[in-house]
Design a protein around this motif. Structure first.
Motif, short mmCIF file in Angstrom:
data_model
loop_
_atom_site.label_atom_id
_atom_site.label_comp_id
_atom_site.label_asym_id
_atom_site.label_seq_id
_atom_site.Cartn_x
_atom_site.Cartn_y
_atom_site.Cartn_z
N SER A 160 0.96 -1.18 0.08
CA SER A 160 0.15 -0.02 -0.18
C SER A 160 0.82 1.22 0.04
O SER A 160 0.48 2.16 -0.21
N THR A 161 2.15 1.17 0.43
CA THR A 161 2.93 2.52 0.50
C THR A 161 3.14 3.18 -0.82
O THR A 161 3.40 4.33 -0.86
N TYR A 162 3.22 2.16 -2.03
CA TYR A 162 3.43 3.08 -3.15
C TYR A 162 2.31 4.01 -3.41
O TYR A 162 2.64 5.08 -3.98
N GLY A 163 1.19 3.56 -3.26
CA GLY A 163 0.09 4.56 -3.52
C GLY A 163 0.08 6.07 -2.76
O GLY A 163 -0.26 6.96 -3.46
N LYS A 164 0.82 6.04 -1.66
CA LYS A 164 0.99 7.20 -0.77
C LYS A 164 1.94 8.32 -1.61
O LYS A 164 2.14 9.43 -1.46
N THR A 165 2.96 7.61 -2.52
CA THR A 165 3.86 8.20 -3.14
C THR A 165 3.16 9.18 -4.31
O THR A 165 3.71 10.42 -4.94
N ALA A 166 1.89 8.72 -4.71
CA ALA A 166 1.39 9.21 -5.99
C ALA A 166 0.06 9.94 -5.35
O ALA A 166 -0.68 10.61 -6.18
N GLN A 167 -0.26 10.04 -4.00
CA GLN A 167 -1.52 10.61 -3.69
C GLN A 167 -1.57 12.17 -3.71
O GLN A 167 -0.36 12.64 -3.55
#
Length: 894
Positions: free
Chosen positions: A502-509
C-alpha cells in the motif's frame, strides 16, 4: 423504555416480545470512574492513554423493500431497525491476565432509536454489572465493520457526524477530534469519556475486506446463518423473520459480529504498540506503512525532506479559534523540484490495462501470470536523489533503465512490434498507440529503443541518483521478511503484505485531482498529498512496472496469444518455454535480481489462475467460459458490472458470462446500490439501498484496432451461442483512437448497438468509413457567433494547461502567468478571459479539433511569430490539411 430514569442508569429490552420481552437495568457509578493510574494527567503535551474501552458495535436491520425499488432516496429514509449488539472489553497497556469483557443485545421499541450515549452507557453498565469493582479508563474506541451502516441507528448520529467525524474512503471515523460523552446523576457528573470511531474495513488487508475474512484472520470466525451459501443469502435478506423464528441464533450471530470487531481491534493496537510503542488504534492500515517508512529513515539517520526533495518551512498563521498566531510547519518541494513538478506529473500514469482479444478465446491452457510485488520491487530500486542538481536535457542521451529521467518524445514503433510500450494519455485513459507523443520515464524509453522505435526528443529532465543507496529497500525488505515469517492467511502475514503493497500509493497521492466529500464543510474538497507524495518516484515506479510487462509481452513469439494485461499481470496461452524466452530481457532480469535481494525464496513471476477458455470485452472486462482445475480456476473482471453481492465466485462468473452472451442493444441492468455519505448526511437517512438502472455496457473500448473478425460457436450452461470475436493490433495514434471512439459514441447514440455478430462489426465499419469523409468535419458544436475563434480559444487554453502542442517546451523554459497568456491571445484577435484559462484544466486537449478559417490561420501564425515560436500549429488544425507533416518521418534519436 427509550429514556433512562437517570442519566447514569439504563433500562432496555434484551429480548423481543415474542420471546419474553425481558428487560435489563444497568448503571454507571462514580466509583467506577477512571483513576490516575490509568489516565495520567499533567501539563504540557497530552499523555497517551494506557487503557481503552473497546466497544464493538453491530446493528441488525431489515431493509424496506419498497424503498429499494426507488431510484432516488427520500428525505429521512430509514431501515426497519431490529437490534443493537455490543461487545465491550477493557484493554490495558500492561495487562497480565484475562481482560474484563462482556457482551449484550438491545431490542429497541418500535420506531424508537437510541442515542449514542444510551448505547454506550448500557454497554459500559453491562461490563460494570459483571465486574462491580472495575475502574474504567476515559477513552473509548467504538468499532464497527463498515460502520457507515451502523452509526445511523443512533438518533443523534447526524449531528455528531457533521461536527466531529471525518469521511475516509466512504466510511466514518474520527481523526482530529473525539466525541465527548458525559454521564450524570442528581449530584453531577459521574463519568466522562472521549470516544474515537474506527472502522475495521479501513484496517483490513486488500484481499480480506469482509467481516468473515477478518474473523478468520484472528481465529474468531463469523457465524454462518445457513447450511449453504444460497440459504445464508436468503436469511440475510429476511432478518426480521429470522429474529422471530430463530431468536437464540439471531442473538448469537449479531453479538459475534461485534466480538469479531473487538478481537481485530486488539490485534491492530498490539501491532501499533509493538512497532511504534504507541498504544493506539490508527484509522487506516495504510498509515502503518507511511509511519514505518518515516520511522525507518529516522533510525537510519536519513533526512526525510532530503529523500523527498522537500524542505521545512515554519510560518505563522492566525487561529480564529484560539485568537492568536500559531507556528505552522510545512514541507514544500525545494525550488529545483517544484519548477519541474507539473511536467513530471504528466509523465506519471497508472497501470497498463488492455484487452487484446474481444469475444471468445480458443480453448487451451490460459495462465494468469503476475509480477510478484511489482510496485514494491520497483520502489526498492530507487536510489538517493540529488535534487539540487536536477538538469534539463537537450537531446536523448544514453539513458539507463533505472535512471530518474523523464521525457517528452515523439515516437513511432515498427510494424513488427505487437505491443507498443509508450503511454499516451487520453480522456478515456492511457493507450499504447504505434505512434504519437508520450510523456514517460526512463524505463519505458529504454525499452522503446530496444524495440526499434524511432524517437524524436522534445524535452527531458534527469535527477542524479545513487543506486547504491536505495531509499526504500530497507523498508520493503523488512515488510517482505516479516510477511514470509508467518503462515499465509494469518494476521501478521496479511498485515505485512498490505503494509508493503500500500505504501506505493502514498507516493502518488494528490498528484491527480481527486475530490472527496468533507463532512464539516458539507462540500467536495481535493484529496491532499500524503507525507511521502513524490511525483518523480511515482512516475518511475509505474513506468518500470509497465516496462517490465511490455518487455515480456514483446518477447513472445507470434504463435503466443495474449488475452489481456492488467496492471502487473497478463493472461496468455504461453507455455513454460515461451515464458522463459520472454523473461530473458534486461528489464525482467533487473526485476528478478531485485526481487531475489528482497526475498531469496520468492519467485519474480507467479501463476495466479489457470483457466481453459476465457471470454472478454474490454479493459478489465473478462470472465471464464470453461474453468480450470482447483480453487483458482476462474478469471473474472466485471468491468463495472454490478451483480448480486451475495453471489459466490462461480455464481458471479456465470451471471456475468450470461449477461455478455445474451445482451441486446437496449438491455438495462438493475441493481441495488447503497446511498453515499453525502446523501446520508444531507437527507438524514440510514444506509439504505436504492434501485439503480443503467444501460448494460459490455462492448469493446477501441484502445486497439480489431483484426481478423469472425463468429465463434460455443456452449455455455447447456445452451449454444454464436458470438463475434476478433484479435487486435496496435491503434495507429491517439487521434485515430479519439476518432474511432467518438464515432462509436455517435453511432451508438442514434440507436443502440451491440457487437455480437459479424454483421454488427461490418455495419459499424461502414459507418466509420463514412464519418471520416473530409466534408463532415465536426462543426455542429461551434458557437453561432465567432464560433471558429471560440473553438480556437478552447483548444489553445487546453493545450496551454495540459502542456501540449509545444507548450511543454515553452513552459519548460519559463513560467507564463495566466494574465500574460490572456493578453497574448487577445493581441492575436482571440477573445479570452482568465476564467477561460482556469476552466481549461478540467478537459483534455484533443489534437486536430480547431476549425480552419482564414482568421484562425492568421491568428495562429501571429501567435507563433510574435509570442511562442515553439507552438505546433499542425496539432491544432485538422489532419486533412496537414498531410505533408503527417508523412514526414520521425528523426531517429542518437
Amino acid at each position: 423504555m427509550h429514556k433512562p430514569n437517570l442519566a447514569n442508569t439504563f433500562t432496555f429490552k434484551i429480548e423481543p416480545d415474542d420471546h419474553g420481552g425481558k428487560t435489563k437495568t444497568v448503571a454507571i457509578n462514580r466509583q467506577n470512574a477512571a483513576g490516575p493510574s490509568l489516565n495520567p494527567k499533567g501539563r504540557g503535551k497530552k499523555k497517551e492513554p494506557r487503557a481503552h474501552l473497546l466497544i464493538g458495535l453491530d446493528t441488525e436491520y431489515q431493509a424496506v423493500s419498497d424503498q429499494e425499488l426507488q431510484s432516488t432516496i427520500e428525505q429521512g429514509a430509514k431501515n426497519h431497525l431490529l437490534s443493537y449488539q455490543f461487545s465491550i472489553k477493557l484493554l490495558t497497556d500492561e495487562a497480565t491476565e484475562a481482560s474484563p469483557e462482556a457482551e449484550g443485545i438491545i431490542i429497541p421499541e418500535p420506531d424508537t432509536r437510541l442515542s449514542m450515549e444510551e448505547f454506550l452507557g448500557f454497554a459500559i453498565g453491562t461490563l460494570i454489572e459483571k465486574y462491580p469493582g472495575i475502574v474504567l479508563p476515559t477513552h473509548i474506541y467504538l468499532i464497527g465493520h463498515f460502520i457507515r451502516a451502523d452509526l445511523p441507528a443512533f438518533v443523534d448520529f447526524r449531528d455528531k457526524a457533521q461536527r466531529l467525524m471525518s469521511n475516509v474512503r466512504s466510511t466514518f471515523v474520527t481523526i482530529d477530534s473525539s466525541i465527548p460523552v458525559t454521564f450524570d446523576d442528581n449530584e453531577g457528573a459521574v463519568a466522562e469519556f472521549s470516544v474515537s470511531i474506527r472502522d475495521t474495513i479501513l484496517l483490513a488487508p486488500a484481499n480480506a475486506k469482509s467481516l468473515a475474512d477478518i474473523g478468520e484472520i484472528v481465529g474468531f470466525e463469523k457465524i454462518q446463518l445457513g447450511s449453504s451459501p444460497e440459504e445464508d443469502k436468503q436469511i440475510k435478506q429476511n432478518m426480521a423473520i429470522y429474529l422471530k423464528e430463530h431468536w437464540p441464533d439471531f442473538r448469537q450471530y449479531g453479538i459475534r459480529d461485534a466480538q469479531v470487531c473487538v478481537r481485530y481491534a486488539e490485534r491492530v493496537i498490539a501491532q501499533s504498540k509493538a512497532l511504534f510503542g504507541s498504544f493506539k488504534m490508527p484509522a487506516t492500515l495504510t498509515s502503518f506503512g507511511t509511519k514505518l517508512l518515516l520511522q525507518g529513515w529516522k533510525e537510519q539517520g536519513l533526512d526525510k525532506d532530503q529523500i523527498l526533495g522537500r524542505e521545512e518551512v515554519v510560518d505563522k498563521k492566525f487561529s480564529e479559534k484560539k485568537g492568536y498566531f500559531q507556528k505552522v510547519t510545512s514541507h514544500p518541494f525545494i525550488e529545483e523540484v517544484y519548477y519541474q513538478e507539473a511536467f513530471i506529473t504528466e509523465t506519471y500514469h497508472g497501470g497498463r490495462n488492455e484487452q487484446f482479444i474481444f469475444g471468445i478465446a480458443d480453448e487451451g491452457r490460459w495462465r494468469d501470470h503476475d509480477l510478484s510485488s511489482a510496485y514494491t520491487t520497483a520502489m526498492a530500486l530507487i536510489g538517493q536523489a540529488d535534487w539540487e542538481n536536477i538538469r534539463t536535457l537537450t537531446h536523448l542521451e544514453e539513458i539507463r533503465p533505472l535512471d530518474l529521467a523523464y521525457f517528452s518524445v515523439d515516437f513511432e514503433f515498427p510494424e513488427s512490434v505487437r505491443f507498443p510500450t509508450l503511454p499516451v494519455r487520453t480522456s478515456n485513459g492511457i493507450i499504447f498507440p504505434r505512434a504519437g507523443n508520450s510523456k514517460c520515464a526512463a524505463p519505458e524509453l529504454f525499452l522503446a529503443r530496444r524495440l526499434g522505435a524511432k524517437l524524436r526528443f522534445r524535452r527531458g529532465i534527469i535527477v542524479p541518483s545513487d543506486p547504491t543507496k536505495p531509499v526504500f529497500k530497507s523498508f520493503i525488505t523488512t515488510s517482505i521478511q516479516n510477511r514470509s515469517a508467518h503462515a499465509k492467511g494469518t494476521f501478521d502475514n496479511l498485515f505485512w503484505k498490505e503494509v508493503g503493497n500500500s505504501t506505493y500509493g502514498k507516493t502518488a497521492q494528490g498528484l491527480r485531482e481527486k475530490r472527496v466529500y468533507d463532512l464539516q464543510s458539507d462540500d467536495m474538497t481535493s484529496l491532499p498529498e500524503s507525507a511521502i507524495t513524490q511525483p518523480y518516484f511515482a512516475s518511475f515506479i509505474t513506468s518500470y512496472t509497465r516496462a517490465v510487462l511490455g518487455e515480456i509481452l514483446n518477447g513472445f513469439s507470434p504463435k503466443v496469444d495474449v488475452f489481456s494485461v492488467t496492471t502487473d499481470g497478463f493472461l496468455s496461452n504461453a507455455n513454460d518455454v515461451e515464458i522463459a524466452n520472454a523473461t530473458a530481457g534486461p528489464l525482467f532480469r533487473s526485476f528478478s535480481d531485485a526481487r531475489k535481494q528482497l526475498d531469496e525464496n520468492g519467485e519474480p513471476l507467479e501463476v495466479k489462475h489457470t483457466v481453459r477458455q476465457p471470454i472478454g470485452w474490454r479493459t478489465r472486462g473478462s470472465a471464464t467460459l470453461k474453468a480450470g482445475e482447483g480453487k483458482n480456476g476462474i478469471v473474472l473482471q466485471k468491468g463495472g458490472i454490478k451483480t448480486n453481492p451475495y453471489n459466490n465466485a462461480s455464481d458471479e462468473n456465470n451471471e456475468t458470462v450470461e449477461l455478455f452472451l445474451n445482451r441486446k442493444p437496449d438491455d438495462k441492468i438493475r441493481y441495488k446500490s447503497g446511498v453515499g455519505i453525502k446523501d446520508m448526511l444531507r437527507r438524514d437517512t440510514d444506509f439504505v439501498f436504492r434501485s439503480v438502472t443503467k444501460r448494460l455496457s459490455m462492448e469493446f473500448d477501441w484502445k486497439r484496432s480489431p483484426a481478423n473478425p469472425r463468429e465463434v460457436d460455443i456452449e455455455f450452461n447447456g445452451k449454444r451461442y454464436k458470438h463475434l470475436t476478433f484479435d487486435t493490433t496496435p491503434i495507429s495514434s491517439a487521434s485515430e483512437f479519439n476518432n474511432v471512439r467518438d464515432s462509436w459514441e455517435k453511432y451508438d447514440k442514434r440507436s443502440h448497438h451491440n457487437l455480437k455478430m459479424f454483421s454488427d462489426f461490418t455495419d459499424f465499419e461502414s459507418f466509420l468509413a463514412t464519418s471520416k469523409l473530409p466534408d463532415q468535419q465536426p462543426a455542429k458544436y461551434l458557437h453561432q457567433k465567432d464560433g471558429d475563434l471560440k473553438r480556437l480559444r478552447r483548444d489553445l487554453t487546453r493545450a496551454f494547461k495540459k502542456q501540449q502542442a509545444g507548450f511543454d517546451i515553452i513552459l519548460g523554459k519559463r513560467h507564463i502567468k495566466h494574465s500574460e497568456y490572456k493578453e497574448a491571445l487577445e493581441a492575436c484577435g482571440i477573445p479570452c478571459s482568465i476564467n477561460d484559462i482556469d476552466n481549461a484544466k478540467r478537459q483534455e486537449f484533443k489534437p486536430h479539433q480547431t476549425i480552419e478559417t482564414e482568421r484562425v490561420r492568421i491568428a495562429l501564425e501571429t501567435l507563433k511569430r510574435d509570442f511562442y515560436p515553439e507552438l505546433e500549429i499542425e496539432l491544432l488544425l485538422p489532419e486533412v490539411n496537414m498531410e505533408t507533416n503527417e508523412k514526414s518521418p520521425l528523426a531517429t534519436a542518437a
